[in-house]
Motif scaffolding. Structure first.
Motif, PDB file in Angstrom:
ATOM      1  N   ARG A  30      -0.659  52.685  18.070  1.00 20.15           N
ATOM      2  CA  ARG A  30      -1.902  53.081  18.751  1.00 20.15           C
ATOM      3  C   ARG A  30      -3.144  52.741  17.916  1.00 20.15           C
ATOM      4  O   ARG A  30      -4.253  52.703  18.454  1.00 20.15           O
ATOM      5  N   ILE A  31      -2.959  52.498  16.622  1.00 15.83           N
ATOM      6  CA  ILE A  31      -4.076  52.117  15.757  1.00 15.83           C
ATOM      7  C   ILE A  31      -4.158  50.601  15.595  1.00 15.83           C
ATOM      8  O   ILE A  31      -5.215  49.991  15.761  1.00 15.83           O
ATOM      9  N   THR A  32      -3.019  49.969  15.289  1.00 13.75           N
ATOM     10  CA  THR A  32      -3.063  48.565  14.863  1.00 13.75           C
ATOM     11  C   THR A  32      -3.142  47.566  16.009  1.00 13.75           C
ATOM     12  O   THR A  32      -3.667  46.462  15.827  1.00 13.75           O
ATOM     13  N   ILE A  33      -2.627  47.911  17.174  1.00 13.93           N
ATOM     14  CA  ILE A  33      -2.614  46.932  18.267  1.00 13.93           C
ATOM     15  C   ILE A  33      -4.035  46.503  18.631  1.00 13.93           C
ATOM     16  O   ILE A  33      -4.339  45.304  18.716  1.00 13.93           O
ATOM     17  N   ASN A  34      -4.914  47.454  18.842  1.00 13.63           N
ATOM     18  CA  ASN A  34      -6.297  47.114  19.206  1.00 13.63           C
ATOM     19  C   ASN A  34      -7.008  46.391  18.065  1.00 13.63           C
ATOM     20  O   ASN A  34      -7.802  45.462  18.302  1.00 13.63           O
ATOM     21  N   GLU A  35      -6.740  46.813  16.823  1.00 14.76           N
ATOM     22  CA  GLU A  35      -7.365  46.167  15.665  1.00 14.76           C
ATOM     23  C   GLU A  35      -6.974  44.690  15.592  1.00 14.76           C
ATOM     24  O   GLU A  35      -7.827  43.814  15.422  1.00 14.76           O
ATOM     25  N   LEU A  36      -5.669  44.421  15.686  1.00 18.30           N
ATOM     26  CA  LEU A  36      -5.191  43.041  15.555  1.00 18.30           C
ATOM     27  C   LEU A  36      -5.591  42.198  16.755  1.00 18.30           C
ATOM     28  O   LEU A  36      -5.885  41.005  16.613  1.00 18.30           O
ATOM     29  N   ASP A  37      -5.599  42.794  17.954  1.00 19.77           N
ATOM     30  CA  ASP A  37      -6.070  42.062  19.134  1.00 19.77           C
ATOM     31  C   ASP A  37      -7.533  41.661  18.957  1.00 19.77           C
ATOM     32  O   ASP A  37      -7.931  40.530  19.263  1.00 19.77           O
ATOM     33  N   GLY A  38      -8.338  42.589  18.470  1.00 23.16           N
ATOM     34  CA  GLY A  38      -9.754  42.319  18.290  1.00 23.16           C
ATOM     35  C   GLY A  38     -10.038  41.257  17.248  1.00 23.16           C
ATOM     36  O   GLY A  38     -11.086  40.604  17.290  1.00 23.16           O
ATOM     37  N   ARG A  39      -9.108  41.067  16.315  1.00 12.37           N
ATOM     38  CA  ARG A  39      -9.320  40.067  15.266  1.00 12.37           C
ATOM     39  C   ARG A  39      -8.653  38.733  15.576  1.00 12.37           C
ATOM     40  O   ARG A  39      -8.660  37.826  14.730  1.00 12.37           O
ATOM     41  N   GLY A  40      -8.042  38.618  16.760  1.00  8.73           N
ATOM     42  CA  GLY A  40      -7.523  37.333  17.199  1.00  8.73           C
ATOM     43  C   GLY A  40      -6.098  37.012  16.775  1.00  8.73           C
ATOM     44  O   GLY A  40      -5.694  35.846  16.797  1.00  8.73           O
ATOM     45  N   TYR A  41      -5.307  38.004  16.417  1.00 14.57           N
ATOM     46  CA  TYR A  41      -3.923  37.748  16.015  1.00 14.57           C
ATOM     47  C   TYR A  41      -3.042  37.546  17.241  1.00 14.57           C
ATOM     48  O   TYR A  41      -3.322  38.078  18.329  1.00 14.57           O
ATOM     49  N   ASP A  42      -1.988  36.770  17.055  1.00 18.18           N
ATOM     50  CA  ASP A  42      -1.041  36.490  18.127  1.00 18.18           C
ATOM     51  C   ASP A  42      -0.454  37.805  18.649  1.00 18.18           C
ATOM     52  O   ASP A  42       0.203  38.524  17.916  1.00 18.18           O
ATOM     53  N   VAL A  80       6.670  33.082   6.397  1.00 14.62           N
ATOM     54  CA  VAL A  80       7.185  31.734   6.661  1.00 14.62           C
ATOM     55  C   VAL A  80       6.633  31.204   7.981  1.00 14.62           C
ATOM     56  O   VAL A  80       6.217  30.041   8.088  1.00 14.62           O
ATOM     57  N   LEU A  81       6.634  32.066   9.000  1.00  9.76           N
ATOM     58  CA  LEU A  81       6.134  31.642  10.306  1.00  9.76           C
ATOM     59  C   LEU A  81       4.656  31.277  10.241  1.00  9.76           C
ATOM     60  O   LEU A  81       4.199  30.311  10.876  1.00  9.76           O
ATOM     61  N   ALA A  82       3.887  32.034   9.445  1.00 10.42           N
ATOM     62  CA  ALA A  82       2.457  31.733   9.305  1.00 10.42           C
ATOM     63  C   ALA A  82       2.232  30.400   8.603  1.00 10.42           C
ATOM     64  O   ALA A  82       1.247  29.705   8.887  1.00 10.42           O
ATOM     65  N   LYS A  83       3.107  30.060   7.678  1.00  9.21           N
ATOM     66  CA  LYS A  83       3.009  28.759   7.013  1.00  9.21           C
ATOM     67  C   LYS A  83       3.344  27.622   7.974  1.00  9.21           C
ATOM     68  O   LYS A  83       2.720  26.550   7.937  1.00  9.21           O
ATOM     69  N   LEU A  84       4.343  27.849   8.836  1.00  8.93           N
ATOM     70  CA  LEU A  84       4.764  26.814   9.773  1.00  8.93           C
ATOM     71  C   LEU A  84       3.811  26.691  10.956  1.00  8.93           C
ATOM     72  O   LEU A  84       3.613  25.606  11.497  1.00  8.93           O
ATOM     73  N   ARG A  85       3.231  27.835  11.368  1.00  6.39           N
ATOM     74  CA  ARG A  85       2.329  27.847  12.526  1.00  6.39           C
ATOM     75  C   ARG A  85       1.038  28.570  12.141  1.00  6.39           C
ATOM     76  O   ARG A  85       0.845  29.741  12.469  1.00  6.39           O
ATOM     77  N   PRO A  86       0.145  27.911  11.447  1.00  9.98           N
ATOM     78  CA  PRO A  86      -1.084  28.570  10.963  1.00  9.98           C
ATOM     79  C   PRO A  86      -1.961  29.135  12.080  1.00  9.98           C
ATOM     80  O   PRO A  86      -2.773  30.031  11.833  1.00  9.98           O
ATOM     81  N   ASN A  87      -1.786  28.640  13.302  1.00  9.08           N
ATOM     82  CA  ASN A  87      -2.664  29.083  14.397  1.00  9.08           C
ATOM     83  C   ASN A  87      -2.394  30.530  14.825  1.00  9.08           C
ATOM     84  O   ASN A  87      -3.205  31.126  15.550  1.00  9.08           O
ATOM     85  N   ILE A  88      -1.280  31.117  14.395  1.00  4.73           N
ATOM     86  CA  ILE A  88      -0.984  32.493  14.814  1.00  4.73           C
ATOM     87  C   ILE A  88      -1.819  33.504  14.045  1.00  4.73           C
ATOM     88  O   ILE A  88      -1.889  34.679  14.418  1.00  4.73           O
ATOM     89  N   VAL A  89      -2.448  33.050  12.956  1.00  4.84           N
ATOM     90  CA  VAL A  89      -3.241  33.949  12.118  1.00  4.84           C
ATOM     91  C   VAL A  89      -4.667  33.424  12.047  1.00  4.84           C
ATOM     92  O   VAL A  89      -4.884  32.286  11.635  1.00  4.84           O
ATOM     93  N   PRO A  90      -5.664  34.189  12.438  1.00  7.26           N
ATOM     94  CA  PRO A  90      -7.053  33.725  12.327  1.00  7.26           C
ATOM     95  C   PRO A  90      -7.468  33.584  10.871  1.00  7.26           C
ATOM     96  O   PRO A  90      -6.950  34.273   9.990  1.00  7.26           O
ATOM     97  N   LYS A  91      -8.371  32.707  10.622  1.00  2.00           N
ATOM     98  CA  LYS A  91      -8.846  32.507   9.255  1.00  2.00           C
ATOM     99  C   LYS A  91      -9.677  33.703   8.811  1.00  2.00           C
ATOM    100  O   LYS A  91     -10.516  34.224   9.546  1.00  2.00           O
ATOM    101  N   HIS A  92      -9.426  34.132   7.581  1.00  2.00           N
ATOM    102  CA  HIS A  92     -10.159  35.271   7.043  1.00  2.00           C
ATOM    103  C   HIS A  92     -11.553  34.830   6.595  1.00  2.00           C
ATOM    104  O   HIS A  92     -11.711  33.806   5.928  1.00  2.00           O
TER     105      HIS A  92
END
Length: 434
Positions: A123-135, A194-206
């Motif tokens: 209930r805390i992290t879902i909205n946070e990560l959605d708002g920051r553009g995470y997969d 590992v997945l973030a290294k293979l698919r960088p688009n799943i993580v927004p740039k900090h």
């Protein structure tokens, strides 16, 4: 297999599939089978089995840990957990997705419930990560997988139930769950990295200021203090020899109430809601444990454990082959039954087989809890799946697909523990040696 055993198994599956309460179904099958196939005073066996099942002193820890989890769910401790962990994981491959995993691990250390862990963190992290553009799919998947840690990392409600039913030390079970819980947490984090290294688009740039990262890390530490105090009061009192698991549960409730009072979230409404939630959960678990104790006695009189044991032994499976077979059976059961039902149904039959194959009861407890965790994210009745569906409003099929990679990770981890059972026994051995 003898006819009484076959009739009992078919009756049990039919009753549970009909939607009848698990506790009533277990009792009904035991009474029905004994009345037909055995000439014994069923009412006396029922009364004695129920008394023996619910009068264990170790069961006193169950309502106390549940009460603590209910209180924590109504506190504001979890709100600051995300901001406290964010500076520590920001620069890791996978970024803030790791906060889901670490927050679940932290909350599991003081919760003991898988559904409570998933719901409280989500209930805390879902909205946070959605708002920051995470997969979003990975956000859901990490919560589904890491949320199950509530059963494995002590204090665990399921471990207490297993310990009582199998007559195994709850303290040893708690100790045995620490290392596998830590390793499984690292497996989840490793997969994300590992997945973030293979698919960088799943993580927004900090885009934050890395020059201030240590200042942010230190500033967030006070938000972790309640969890550190609770973990220290629970685990420290038990492993320090100050308190038994039951006494540690009482200490945990007291410390939780004090911490909530300090943060001004200990209201009469919170206490009332926590007490009501605890009463409902304890009543349900108490009935299931009582019914399971009776069913265990009933199937003993029916000769089912001996029949199943003879059948399995006739297959001439090596120990690892037996574990693989049990994994398949538990995955199938997990698709139709919730975790507690699986435990109480199978312990009387399966535990003697596993012990005769050379595995001890503590190892089997961790194995069984991991299989129950798999049931938490197995469709169509996985509890964590429904919790996440309620939090995200996503279709259940999408939630299932998001959880699937973590299901595979957990399955591989169970096989790893079967090949290297000493991983489970390492910490209990050190404790016993000490």
């Amino acid at each position: 297999m003898p006819l009484p055993s076959i009739v009992a198994m078919i009756s049990l599956l039919a009753i549970l599939a009909s939607g009848v309460w698990v506790s009533l179904g277990l009792m009904g099958v035991g009474i029905f089978s004994l009345e037909i196939f055995r000439s014994i005073p069923v009412e006396k066996l029922l009364a004695q089995s129920i008394w023996n099942g619910v009068s264990s002193a170790e069961l006193l820890a169950l309502p106390l840990f549940i009460l603590m989890a209910e209180l924590l769910f109504r506190s504001r401790f979890i709100d600051g957990l995300f901001s406290a962990l964010e500076p520590w994981v920001r620069r890791l491959p996978g970024g803030l997705l790791h906060t889901n995993i670490l927050a679940c691990a932290f909350f599991a250390l003081v919760s003991g419930s898988s559904a409570a862990t998933t719901s409280s963190v989500g209930r805390i992290t879902i909205n946070e990560l959605d708002g920051r553009g995470y997969d979003r799919r990975l956000t859901i998947g990490t919560l589904a997988g890491a949320g199950t840690l509530g059963f494995l990392i002590p204090p665990s409600i399921v471990m207490i139930v297993y310990g009582v039913l199998s007559q195994t030390s709850v303290l040893k079970l708690f100790t045995a769950g620490i290392l596998p819980g830590a390793l499984l947490t690292l497996c989840f984090m490793g997969f994300i990295a590992v997945l973030a290294k293979l698919r960088p688009n799943i993580v927004p740039k900090h885009t934050g200021d890395n020059s201030r990262i240590w200042r942010e890390r230190l500033a967030g530490l006070p938000a972790l203090l309640p969890f550190i105090v609770l973990i220290g009061s629970i685990l420290g009192s038990m492993y320090g020899g100050i308190a038994s698991p039951t006494e540690a549960a009482a200490v945990a409730v007291l410390v939780t109430m004090v911490l909530m009072a300090l943060e001004r979230s200990l209201t009469w409404r919170a206490l009332s809601d926590a007490a009501t939630g605890t009463a409902r959960t304890v009543a349900m678990l108490g009935l299931i444990i009582a019914a399971a104790s009776f069913l265990a006695s009933a199937i003993g009189f029916l000769g089912m454990p001996q029949a199943v044991s003879a059948f399995i032994n006739g297959l001439n499976l090596p120990p690892l082959g037996l574990i693989v077979l049990l994994m398949v059976v538990y995955i199938i059961l997990g698709s139709f039954l919730e975790g507690m039902s699986i435990i109480v149904m199978t312990i009387p039959i399966v535990l003697p087989l596993v012990v005769s194959a050379g595995y001890d009861k503590v190892w089997f407890g961790v194995f069984l809890i991991l299989m129950v965790e798999l049931a938490q994210i197995s469709p169509p009745v996985g509890m964590n799946l429904f919790v996440l569906q309620g939090l995200t409003r996503e279709p259940l099929t999408r939630v299932v697909r998001a959880a699937f990679p973590f299901f595979i990770i957990m399955l591989c981890f169970v096989f790893f523990l079967a090949v290297f059972p000493q991983v489970v026994g390492l910490l209990p051995g050190l404790l016993q040696g000490g």
